[in-house]
Design an enzyme around this catalytic site. Sequence first.
Site, mmCIF file in Angstrom:
data_model
loop_
_atom_site.group_PDB
_atom_site.id
_atom_site.type_symbol
_atom_site.label_atom_id
_atom_site.label_comp_id
_atom_site.label_asym_id
_atom_site.label_seq_id
_atom_site.Cartn_x
_atom_site.Cartn_y
_atom_site.Cartn_z
ATOM 1 N N ASP A 66 0.827 -1.207 0.000
ATOM 2 C CA ASP A 66 0.000 0.000 0.000
ATOM 3 C C ASP A 66 0.860 1.254 0.000
ATOM 4 O OD1 ASP A 66 -2.532 1.453 0.155
ATOM 5 O OD2 ASP A 66 -1.737 2.104 2.076
ATOM 6 N N ARG A 94 -0.333 6.497 -6.564
ATOM 7 C CA ARG A 94 -1.689 7.028 -6.809
ATOM 8 C C ARG A 94 -1.727 8.531 -6.559
ATOM 9 N NH1 ARG A 94 -5.133 4.002 -2.798
ATOM 10 N NH2 ARG A 94 -6.778 5.358 -3.560
ATOM 11 N N SER A 102 -6.702 -0.276 -0.183
ATOM 12 C CA SER A 102 -5.747 0.462 0.630
ATOM 13 C C SER A 102 -6.174 0.479 2.107
ATOM 14 C CB SER A 102 -5.634 1.883 0.068
ATOM 15 O OG SER A 102 -4.924 2.703 0.926
ATOM 16 N N LYS A 107 -4.742 -2.658 5.291
ATOM 17 C CA LYS A 107 -4.031 -2.237 6.512
ATOM 18 C C LYS A 107 -4.819 -2.639 7.749
ATOM 19 C CE LYS A 107 -3.802 1.872 4.648
ATOM 20 N NZ LYS A 107 -3.618 3.249 4.239
HETATM 21 N N1 URA Z 1 -7.072 6.360 2.989
HETATM 22 C C1 URA Z 1 -6.288 5.306 2.723
HETATM 23 O O1 URA Z 1 -5.659 4.754 3.618
HETATM 24 N N2 URA Z 1 -6.204 4.884 1.458
HETATM 25 C C2 URA Z 1 -6.891 5.446 0.431
HETATM 26 O O2 URA Z 1 -6.779 4.999 -0.679
HETATM 27 C C3 URA Z 1 -7.702 6.556 0.724
HETATM 28 C C4 URA Z 1 -7.781 6.993 2.012
#
Ligand code: URA
Length: 434
Positions: A161, A168, A183, A187
């Site tokens: 990520d 991104r 994403s 996590k």
């Molecule tokens: N927060 C995140 O952790 N990832 C994203 O893609 C957008 C917001």
Amino acid sequence: MFPQHIIARKRDGHALTRAEIQAFVRGATDGSWADYQLSALLMAIFLRGMTPEETAAYTDAMMHSGTVADLSAVPGIKVDKHSTGGVGDKISIPLAPLVVACGVPVPMISGRGLGHSGGTLDKLESIPGFRTDLSLAEYGAQIARIGCALIGQTKDLAPSDKKLYALRDVTATVECIPLICGSILSKKLAEGIDALVLDVKFGRGAFMKRKADARALAEALVAVGRAGGKQVRAVLTGMDQPLGRTVGNALEVAESIACLRGAGPADVMEVTYTLGAHMLVLGGVAPDETAARRKLEAAIADGSALAKFREIVVAQGGDGLVVDEPARLPQARLQVAVPARRAGTVAEVDAMEIALAALRLGAGRARAEDKVDPAVGVSGLCKIGETVAAGAPLAVIHANDEAALAAAQAQVAAAIRIGAGPVAVPELIGETLR
Ligand code: URA
């Protein structure tokens, strides 16, 4: 499996197989795909989308790109909360100890804010001595001992990520529901949780400005979380005006402590109780949200939530005395009120403008490597619907720099509109998706 073949398949609108998605995520993690190949596929996903099955496979591959914490030795159903982020959103700080005080373990791995205001970690680190860099072993041990740890992202948790989010960010591919789902959930699922409550915000100060977009994101998050074998609920909450009356790291910790003492602002308490009630139900300690809310209110009233916060602060090396004496938190050198230019009713407090004023003061980061100033920010913010007299304070600016103070004063004054008649207070708690 060549990257260019996978990119071409997505470019042409095909659904990728699990193996292709795993190859992509592996390529991001071990560096075997070039940045231009990763970026090309991200853009193809942005334009073509992903099916629910692809999104679930992508999230799973991201979660397994690093360590997945194993908290199976900790008794109880482990429940965390994640917010898509908003201005003055300090909810995690009162919520985690409150839920733990009611008997549900809360493993919480949070991020640092990039952009307008600090993240939960920055806020917690305003408590002198507070360590957020516990190892995963220390994290597990502390949850087993006191039911909670509030730590930062470690480099072994969902490392793909970090790489993909950075790409991104600079390739205009952030606002894409499958990529956001992967994403956020990779996590959270790597933390070792059993269940998750999501606070998906909509409005001017939120990532999703329109409620319909927030709902679409919430639906996808719930579906993908469930596909990952977790119980997930999402609550839509409003973010047109800042949450609570403070924006800034130490100021938000002080407000969180007030919440744990039962003296917090009504909106912060409402969001905390709403999310907390879902956490207690998912955690199996309350039969429904009404019973859960009574339990949460009792834990504030009897001081057990505050005591749990003190315990967490001390366990993580922080100065536990701040819980009783918030004045021990860092204080800004300059504190100046923003007066109302006319009498009337507060019709608008633009969350984004207040956030930018806090950023200007040094409460947030414009670049990842910037340091935040824990003491600065805005307190005493008026709320939409309140009546004010001419000259009454609408907010107090906390600054350590005269030039930033003057600019923030003007920006906060411009962000608050005072009208003559009655105003509609924006929606705070929207629907729950489960
Ligand atoms: N927060 C995140 O952790 N990832 C994203 O893609 C957008 C917001």
